[in-house]
Scaffold this active site. Structure first.
Site, mmCIF file in Angstrom:
data_model
loop_
_atom_site.group_PDB
_atom_site.id
_atom_site.type_symbol
_atom_site.label_atom_id
_atom_site.label_comp_id
_atom_site.label_asym_id
_atom_site.label_seq_id
_atom_site.Cartn_x
_atom_site.Cartn_y
_atom_site.Cartn_z
ATOM 1 N N GLU A 167 0.844 -1.185 0.000
ATOM 2 C CA GLU A 167 0.000 0.000 0.000
ATOM 3 C C GLU A 167 0.890 1.250 0.000
ATOM 4 O O GLU A 167 1.940 1.277 0.639
ATOM 5 C CB GLU A 167 -0.902 -0.002 1.243
ATOM 6 C CG GLU A 167 -1.911 1.124 1.278
ATOM 7 C CD GLU A 167 -2.806 1.070 2.502
ATOM 8 O OE1 GLU A 167 -3.948 1.556 2.410
ATOM 9 O OE2 GLU A 167 -2.368 0.558 3.555
ATOM 10 N N LYS A 181 -10.192 0.758 -2.034
ATOM 11 C CA LYS A 181 -10.281 0.415 -0.610
ATOM 12 C C LYS A 181 -11.627 0.830 -0.025
ATOM 13 O O LYS A 181 -12.019 1.998 -0.103
ATOM 14 C CB LYS A 181 -9.132 1.081 0.138
ATOM 15 C CG LYS A 181 -8.986 0.644 1.580
ATOM 16 C CD LYS A 181 -7.748 1.291 2.201
ATOM 17 C CE LYS A 181 -7.477 0.791 3.606
ATOM 18 N NZ LYS A 181 -6.250 1.387 4.171
ATOM 19 N N CYS A 211 -5.055 -3.526 3.277
ATOM 20 C CA CYS A 211 -4.712 -3.150 4.649
ATOM 21 C C CYS A 211 -5.848 -3.313 5.665
ATOM 22 O O CYS A 211 -6.125 -4.404 6.133
ATOM 23 C CB CYS A 211 -4.159 -1.724 4.654
ATOM 24 S SG CYS A 211 -3.179 -1.327 6.129
#
Length: 272
Positions: free
Chosen positions: A47, A120, A161
């Site tokens: 990321e 995301k 993440c």
């Protein structure tokens, strides 16, 4: 199935990205080359591989439109040059709001074609003492459902993440052979939860997990946990990097997945 397609190598790239996009792309190119030389045909970047700004709003300065820009050109060129499937960590893609971007993961096939995109969904927020983060300040949550893509070896699920903390997100992917989780876990949360959560996602979904991460002290003062890792469907760690830049390379086997799912058919036993 062709034996060569039954077993492949995958690599998680660990970086300590800086505030300079050019420097980060050079670092990424060196590590991608190392992974390809080690035989990896699926390679994943962490990321924010392209920039770790001094402030959250620095992401806005390097945002790109889909299909345009130096970062995307770099990813396409690297995939084509090495003949690999490349999961491009994340990069800032523009939205209709000039003050917010999507934190997007783009996937490129060995010909350099962009074949998948995931924005995301879960945005990180954390406060403990003087340490505080709020991704929603400049990032718009993705509007997409969980995304997967197919390779000659198997099906791959995409996440980023903080998604790691939401097991229902991974269930919604359906059966996959590999989950890729580009991350930049903080040192605080990573030291407590990173390995536990990753192994849990591999065990409960009975698939491989490839987790490339940021790992070290950054120019902006942020300290990331690192420990990029490849985990097998039984939850065993196959390869790992501690801190600083490096690669974690290991072998993925469809037979291993089949054996785990046959001996413990938990996915078939689900009742809800």
């Amino acid at each position: 199935m062709n034996k060569l397609k039954n077993i492949i190598k995958a690599a998680a790239i660990q970086m300590v990205s800086s505030t300079s996009v050019d420097d980060n792309l050079r670092q990424a190119a060196e590590l991608i080359a190392q992974a390809a030389q080690a035989g990896a045909t699926i390679v994943a970047l962490p990321e924010y591989f392209c920039v770790m700004g001094r402030t959250d709003t620095d992401k806005l300065l390097v945002q790109e439109a889909l299909g345009q820009g130096a970062i995307q050109s770099f990813l396409a060129d690297q995939a084509r040059q090495h003949g690999i499937w490349l999961v491009g960590g994340t990069l800032p893609l523009n939205t209709d709001d000039p003050q917010r971007i999507f934190n997007a993961s783009l996937v490129y096939d060995p010909a350099g074609n962009q074949v998948a995109r995931y924005d995301k969904v879960h945005l990180f927020g954390f406060t403990k003492g003087q340490e505080s983060y709020d991704e929603s300040v400049v990032i718009r949550p993705g509007r997409n459902a969980p995304q997967t893509f197919d390779t000659p070896w198997g099906r791959v699920g995409l996440s980023i993440c903080y998604d790691l903390r939401f097991p229902e997100f991974f269930r919604a992917m359906g059966p996959v052979d590999l989950i890729v989780i580009p991350s930049a876990f903080t040192y605080t949360t990573g030291s407590a939860h990173w390995e536990i959560l990753l192994r849990a996602r591999a065990i409960e979904n009975q698939c491989y997990v490839l987790a490339p991460a940021q790992g070290g002290k950054h120019e902006n003062g942020r300290r990331t946990w690192g420990h990029s890792v490849l985990i097998d469907p039984w939850g065993e760690i196959l390869a790992q990097v501690d801190h600083e830049p490096g690669i974690a390379v290991g072998t993925l086997s469809l037979e291993r997945i089949a054996d785990v799912r046959a001996s413990l058919p938990a996915l078939k036993h689900r009742t809800m």
